[in-house]
Design a protein around this motif. Structure first.
Motif, PDB file in Angstrom:
ATOM      1  N   GLY A 119      -9.435 -91.977  74.965  1.00 19.12           N
ATOM      2  CA  GLY A 119      -8.842 -92.555  73.762  1.00 19.12           C
ATOM      3  C   GLY A 119      -8.430 -91.520  72.734  1.00 19.12           C
ATOM      4  O   GLY A 119      -8.358 -91.816  71.545  1.00 19.12           O
ATOM      5  N   THR A 120      -8.141 -90.309  73.181  1.00 25.14           N
ATOM      6  CA  THR A 120      -7.789 -89.216  72.262  1.00 25.14           C
ATOM      7  C   THR A 120      -6.273 -89.093  72.125  1.00 25.14           C
ATOM      8  O   THR A 120      -5.513 -89.638  72.915  1.00 25.14           O
ATOM      9  CB  THR A 120      -8.337 -87.877  72.772  1.00 25.14           C
ATOM     10  N   ARG A 121      -5.854 -88.327  71.146  1.00 19.60           N
ATOM     11  CA  ARG A 121      -4.426 -88.012  71.008  1.00 19.60           C
ATOM     12  C   ARG A 121      -4.277 -86.594  70.475  1.00 19.60           C
ATOM     13  O   ARG A 121      -5.182 -86.056  69.857  1.00 19.60           O
ATOM     14  CB  ARG A 121      -3.717 -89.017  70.092  1.00 19.60           C
ATOM     15  N   GLU A 122      -3.119 -86.004  70.767  1.00 19.27           N
ATOM     16  CA  GLU A 122      -2.752 -84.673  70.270  1.00 19.27           C
ATOM     17  C   GLU A 122      -3.823 -83.636  70.604  1.00 19.27           C
ATOM     18  O   GLU A 122      -4.338 -82.926  69.735  1.00 19.27           O
ATOM     19  CB  GLU A 122      -2.505 -84.721  68.753  1.00 19.27           C
ATOM     20  N   THR A 123      -4.152 -83.532  71.882  1.00 17.85           N
ATOM     21  CA  THR A 123      -5.172 -82.583  72.332  1.00 17.85           C
ATOM     22  C   THR A 123      -4.544 -81.475  73.164  1.00 17.85           C
ATOM     23  O   THR A 123      -3.440 -81.622  73.687  1.00 17.85           O
ATOM     24  CB  THR A 123      -6.248 -83.304  73.164  1.00 17.85           C
ATOM     25  N   LEU A 124      -5.294 -80.376  73.288  1.00 16.44           N
ATOM     26  CA  LEU A 124      -4.766 -79.229  74.024  1.00 16.44           C
ATOM     27  C   LEU A 124      -5.896 -78.517  74.762  1.00 16.44           C
ATOM     28  O   LEU A 124      -6.938 -78.219  74.185  1.00 16.44           O
ATOM     29  CB  LEU A 124      -4.091 -78.254  73.048  1.00 16.44           C
ATOM     30  N   PHE A 125      -5.664 -78.269  76.046  1.00 13.37           N
ATOM     31  CA  PHE A 125      -6.527 -77.427  76.874  1.00 13.37           C
ATOM     32  C   PHE A 125      -5.662 -76.238  77.247  1.00 13.37           C
ATOM     33  O   PHE A 125      -4.720 -76.366  78.035  1.00 13.37           O
ATOM     34  CB  PHE A 125      -6.988 -78.205  78.114  1.00 13.37           C
ATOM     35  N   PHE A 126      -5.956 -75.058  76.683  1.00 10.34           N
ATOM     36  CA  PHE A 126      -5.029 -73.929  76.763  1.00 10.34           C
ATOM     37  C   PHE A 126      -5.716 -72.667  77.248  1.00 10.34           C
ATOM     38  O   PHE A 126      -6.758 -72.268  76.720  1.00 10.34           O
ATOM     39  CB  PHE A 126      -4.422 -73.691  75.373  1.00 10.34           C
ATOM     40  N   ARG A 127      -5.146 -72.047  78.277  1.00 11.85           N
ATOM     41  CA  ARG A 127      -5.666 -70.793  78.830  1.00 11.85           C
ATOM     42  C   ARG A 127      -7.178 -70.842  79.036  1.00 11.85           C
ATOM     43  O   ARG A 127      -7.907 -69.929  78.664  1.00 11.85           O
ATOM     44  CB  ARG A 127      -5.295 -69.602  77.944  1.00 11.85           C
ATOM     45  N   SER A 128      -7.625 -71.929  79.632  1.00 15.88           N
ATOM     46  CA  SER A 128      -9.044 -72.096  79.905  1.00 15.88           C
ATOM     47  C   SER A 128      -9.253 -72.426  81.365  1.00 15.88           C
ATOM     48  O   SER A 128      -8.334 -72.831  82.076  1.00 15.88           O
ATOM     49  CB  SER A 128      -9.638 -73.184  79.001  1.00 15.88           C
ATOM     50  N   TRP A 129     -10.490 -72.258  81.814  1.00 20.47           N
ATOM     51  CA  TRP A 129     -10.828 -72.317  83.228  1.00 20.47           C
ATOM     52  C   TRP A 129     -12.064 -73.187  83.375  1.00 20.47           C
ATOM     53  O   TRP A 129     -13.018 -73.062  82.612  1.00 20.47           O
ATOM     54  CB  TRP A 129     -11.082 -70.881  83.683  1.00 20.47           C
ATOM     55  N   ILE A 130     -12.041 -74.095  84.356  1.00 24.35           N
ATOM     56  CA  ILE A 130     -13.210 -74.907  84.673  1.00 24.35           C
ATOM     57  C   ILE A 130     -13.557 -74.681  86.138  1.00 24.35           C
ATOM     58  O   ILE A 130     -12.695 -74.808  87.011  1.00 24.35           O
ATOM     59  CB  ILE A 130     -12.969 -76.408  84.425  1.00 24.35           C
ATOM     60  N   SER A 131     -14.818 -74.344  86.398  1.00 23.24           N
ATOM     61  CA  SER A 131     -15.253 -74.143  87.783  1.00 23.24           C
ATOM     62  C   SER A 131     -16.484 -74.980  88.068  1.00 23.24           C
ATOM     63  O   SER A 131     -17.288 -75.274  87.186  1.00 23.24           O
ATOM     64  CB  SER A 131     -15.535 -72.657  88.052  1.00 23.24           C
ATOM     65  N   GLY A 132     -16.611 -75.371  89.355  1.00 30.52           N
ATOM     66  CA  GLY A 132     -17.727 -76.207  89.781  1.00 30.52           C
ATOM     67  C   GLY A 132     -18.711 -75.456  90.654  1.00 30.52           C
ATOM     68  O   GLY A 132     -18.494 -74.302  91.018  1.00 30.52           O
ATOM     69  N   LEU A 133     -19.777 -76.156  90.989  1.00 34.22           N
ATOM     70  CA  LEU A 133     -20.838 -75.582  91.818  1.00 34.22           C
ATOM     71  C   LEU A 133     -20.750 -76.060  93.261  1.00 34.22           C
ATOM     72  O   LEU A 133     -20.899 -75.280  94.191  1.00 34.22           O
ATOM     73  CB  LEU A 133     -22.205 -75.949  91.224  1.00 34.22           C
ATOM     74  N   ASP A 134     -20.501 -77.353  93.438  1.00 37.59           N
ATOM     75  CA  ASP A 134     -20.557 -77.910  94.800  1.00 37.59           C
ATOM     76  C   ASP A 134     -19.349 -78.778  95.172  1.00 37.59           C
ATOM     77  O   ASP A 134     -19.409 -79.559  96.108  1.00 37.59           O
ATOM     78  CB  ASP A 134     -21.849 -78.712  94.976  1.00 37.59           C
ATOM     79  N   LYS A 135     -18.252 -78.638  94.422  1.00 35.42           N
ATOM     80  CA  LYS A 135     -17.023 -79.387  94.686  1.00 35.42           C
ATOM     81  C   LYS A 135     -17.213 -80.894  94.561  1.00 35.42           C
ATOM     82  O   LYS A 135     -16.506 -81.672  95.196  1.00 35.42           O
ATOM     83  CB  LYS A 135     -16.431 -79.033  96.056  1.00 35.42           C
ATOM     84  N   SER A 136     -18.173 -81.327  93.753  1.00 39.32           N
ATOM     85  CA  SER A 136     -18.320 -82.757  93.489  1.00 39.32           C
ATOM     86  C   SER A 136     -17.795 -83.102  92.094  1.00 39.32           C
ATOM     87  O   SER A 136     -17.660 -84.264  91.739  1.00 39.32           O
ATOM     88  CB  SER A 136     -19.799 -83.175  93.575  1.00 39.32           C
TER      89      SER A 136
END
Length: 199
Positions: A119-136
């Motif tokens: 339910g958000t608006r006007e958001t930005l995910f910029f030059r960032s990285w998300i990594s997981g542990l077990d691909k779940s």
């Protein structure tokens, strides 16, 4: 040249806070959740930039206020790690005009979620990285609220998603995000994920 910034109200200078100045230890062992969440709670309505260095670890979901930027120096040197192993735990539950930039978010398995835009608006995910542990895990989940308010005007720019079940997911079975709501995913990299972009 493309310039993406989070716009604060005209004439208002945004405050800058460093989590280390507000009780966070950031030694990759101590739980920094209380210090960081307490800092997020005092961000003024006009907005602020919250700086996150290397080695921050949290045991629970961080919930920023309106107009908050959560930024590191760069994703190789600034990271925020979720230590909880709870099923489906969210690392950051974004608010309207939340910006996440230059940060590496590290998940801990068990179907966890890096960033929830609900339910958000006007958001930005910029030059960032998300990594997981077990691909779940899911890197970013965009969905409507329980009462049907969708997320819109969101941008994912130059993101990286690695070793996840889904890199970016728009909507889920219980709360689809309205198709009329606009989300842009641009120049992002998906590697070693079961699914990169799931609509």
């Amino acid at each position: 040249m493309l310039l993406l910034i989070l716009t604060f109200p005209v004439g208002v200078k945004a405050d800058v806070f460093n989590v280390l100045d507000h009780g966070a230890i950031c030694n990759d062992i101590s739980d920094d959740w209380t210090a960081i969440q307490n800092l997020l709670n005092i961000v003024p309505a006009s907005g602020a930039l919250v700086r996150v260095p290397r080695g921050c670890a949290v045991s629970d979901t961080l919930i920023p206020k309106l107009n908050t930027r959560i930024c590191g120096d760069d994703w190789n040197n600034s990271h925020l790690r979720l230590t909880s192993t709870a099923f489906g735990k969210v690392l950051i539950k974004a608010n309207t005009r939340t910006e996440i930039c230059h940060l590496h978010l590290v998940l801990n398995g068990n179907s966890q979620i890096g960033v929830l835009f609900e339910g958000t608006r006007e958001t930005l995910f910029f030059r960032s990285w998300i990594s997981g542990l077990d691909k779940s895990e899911t890197g970013i989940l965009v969905r409507s609220t329980a009462d049907g308010i969708g997320s819109y005007d969101g941008n994912i720019e130059l993101g990286q998603f690695e070793a996840l079940f889904r890199g970016v997911q728009i909507g889920d079975a219980s709360r689809p995000n309205c198709t009329s709501n606009i989300w842009n995913v641009h120049k992002s990299r998906f590697s070693s994920n079961a699914t990169g972009l799931f609509l």
